[in-house]
Design a protein around this motif. Structure first.
Motif, mmCIF file in Angstrom:
data_model
loop_
_atom_site.group_PDB
_atom_site.id
_atom_site.type_symbol
_atom_site.label_atom_id
_atom_site.label_comp_id
_atom_site.label_asym_id
_atom_site.label_seq_id
_atom_site.Cartn_x
_atom_site.Cartn_y
_atom_site.Cartn_z
ATOM 1 N N SER A 140 0.846 -1.203 0.000
ATOM 2 C CA SER A 140 0.000 0.000 0.000
ATOM 3 C C SER A 140 0.878 1.249 0.000
ATOM 4 O O SER A 140 2.066 1.200 0.355
ATOM 5 C CB SER A 140 -0.908 0.000 1.230
ATOM 6 O OG SER A 140 -0.112 0.146 2.390
ATOM 7 N N ASP A 141 0.271 2.353 -0.398
ATOM 8 C CA ASP A 141 1.028 3.613 -0.432
ATOM 9 C C ASP A 141 1.570 3.958 0.944
ATOM 10 O O ASP A 141 2.693 4.458 1.074
ATOM 11 C CB ASP A 141 0.124 4.738 -0.953
ATOM 12 C CG ASP A 141 -0.065 4.649 -2.464
ATOM 13 O OD1 ASP A 141 0.824 4.082 -3.135
ATOM 14 O OD2 ASP A 141 -1.096 5.120 -2.964
ATOM 15 N N LEU A 144 4.565 1.809 1.775
ATOM 16 C CA LEU A 144 5.733 2.164 0.961
ATOM 17 C C LEU A 144 6.232 3.585 1.235
ATOM 18 O O LEU A 144 7.204 4.025 0.625
ATOM 19 C CB LEU A 144 5.398 2.019 -0.536
ATOM 20 C CG LEU A 144 5.101 0.598 -1.027
ATOM 21 C CD1 LEU A 144 4.683 0.618 -2.492
ATOM 22 C CD2 LEU A 144 6.297 -0.316 -0.834
ATOM 23 N N GLY A 146 4.547 6.347 0.681
ATOM 24 C CA GLY A 146 4.074 7.312 -0.314
ATOM 25 C C GLY A 146 2.835 8.081 0.124
ATOM 26 O O GLY A 146 2.341 8.929 -0.614
ATOM 27 N N ASN A 147 2.324 7.798 1.328
ATOM 28 C CA ASN A 147 1.129 8.428 1.916
ATOM 29 C C ASN A 147 -0.148 8.191 1.119
ATOM 30 O O ASN A 147 -0.258 7.953 0.021
ATOM 31 C CB ASN A 147 1.317 9.926 2.103
ATOM 32 C CG ASN A 147 2.449 10.211 3.061
ATOM 33 O OD1 ASN A 147 2.668 9.475 4.032
ATOM 34 N ND2 ASN A 147 3.202 11.262 2.786
#
Lengths: 147, 208
Positions: A140-141, A144, A146-147
């Protein structure tokens, strides 16, 4: 020329030429070596001296060296053969000791063997039930960064 | 005349190839899984395939957001790659152990003249599932590698397509893994237990 003449060549008694006595051994000429001596004779310095003892000195050393080398080679071969034969002798007992499970082959199934198989499959399955192996949000963001 | 014929044949061949590729991608999309890239494919070919599959349309705002975070995400992917490999290798080894136990068990059952046809079919199905898991993992690993290679600042759409492909493979891996476990538990083990019960009955009859 008259044949009555005492100086006539045929009236003189024939004289056999003196036989030239050749020595039995080979003649070693210091200046002009024959074809045989060119092959056999050692370098010219030794020939000039024409001394048999001096010429055979290096040959004798060479022969002794070759004989010594041959004896050494023979000794090495003997040692190698002996060591190889002793190793093969040690291996033979190992070959005869076989794993009993291999020699016996597959055994017929019994209730006990089936239960053992089921139990070991259960153990393997339980090792796969780690929920951390595939966490649902692994890519998921948020995971990872990446928010 | 000959040239015209060969031109027509070339066009037809190209059209068929495109049709086949489109059908392949459409099937994969319908199944919800990414299609396997062709063997020996290049990075560019795979990227084009993933873009076509995922049909990413990033607006300017989203594209800029992807560009701003993609380097961090690439770093996170790089860190998670070894763990993913370890997990997949452990699972594959365990699946193969289970398959080995099953194979020996079938051999032993045959020696007692049991009908193992069904169990052998079950084993073949298990092997097929294990192979599918391995294939999916190989594709997943390759996609993670492509994520690390892509210039995400220059191609945010491609990066997003690859990331979504990796997510799809990851979900597929989790599903296939669970499927294998449940297949062993619900199909293979009951079948083996059935044989065990039969053997017990047989030995009881022999003793009485």
């Amino acid at each position: 020329m008259n044949p009555q003449d005492p100086n006539y060549p045929s009236s003189q008694p024939y004289q056999q030429p003196e036989p030239q006595v050749q020595p039995a051994g080979p003649v070693i000429s210091p200046t002009v070596p024959g074809p045989e001596s060119a092959v056999v004779s050692p370098p010219q310095a030794a020939v000039v001296g024409s001394d048999d003892k001096k010429a055979s000195g290096p040959n004798r050393k060479l022969i002794i060296a070759i004989a010594g080398g041959a004896v050494l080679l023979l000794a090495i071969v003997v040692v190698v053969v002996l060591s190889l034969s002793s190793q093969s002798g040690q291996k033979k007992p190992q070959e005869t000791t076989k794993d009993t499970s291999q020699s016996s082959g597959p055994t017929p199934a019994t209730y006990l063997t089936q239960q053992q198989d089921i139990d070991s499959i259960n153990q393997n399955l339980s090792s796969l039930s780690d929920p951390n192996d595939f966490p649902p949000d692994a890519l998921s963001d948020t995971a990872l960064g990446g928010n | 005349m000959k040239n015209l014929l060969s031109l027509r044949a070339s066009v037809l061949l190209l059209a068929l190839t495109l049709l086949f590729a489109a059908a392949h991608v459409a099937t994969a999309l319908a199944l919800g899984t990414p299609a396997d890239p062709p063997g020996g494919s290049t990075f560019d070919q795979r990227l084009a395939q993933r873009k076509a599959e995922q049909q990413e349309q990033l607006d300017d705002k989203t594209a800029k957001h992807v560009q701003s975070v993609c380097a961090t995400e690439q770093s996170a992917v790089r860190q998670m790659q070894p763990k993913a490999t370890s997990v997949a290798n452990n699972r594959t080894a365990t699946y193969q152990k289970i398959d080995g136990i099953l194979l020996i068990s079938i051999g032993q059952l045959k020696l007692t003249s049991q009908d193992t046809f069904k169990l052998e079919q079950n084993r073949a199905a298990l092997v097929q599932k294990i192979t599918a898991f391995q294939d999916t993992f190989a594709n997943y690993q390759q996609t993670l590698g492509d994520i690390l290679v892509i210039n995400c600042q220059a191609d945010p759409t491609g990066f997003q397509a690859l990331l979504d492909t990796a997510r799809a493979y990851y979900t597929q891996l989790s599903t296939e893994s669970g499927d294998i476990a449940s297949y062993v538990k619900n199909t293979i083990q009951p079948a083996m237990q059935d044989f065990a019960n039969r053997l017990q009955l047989k030995s009881d009859d022999g003793n009485s």
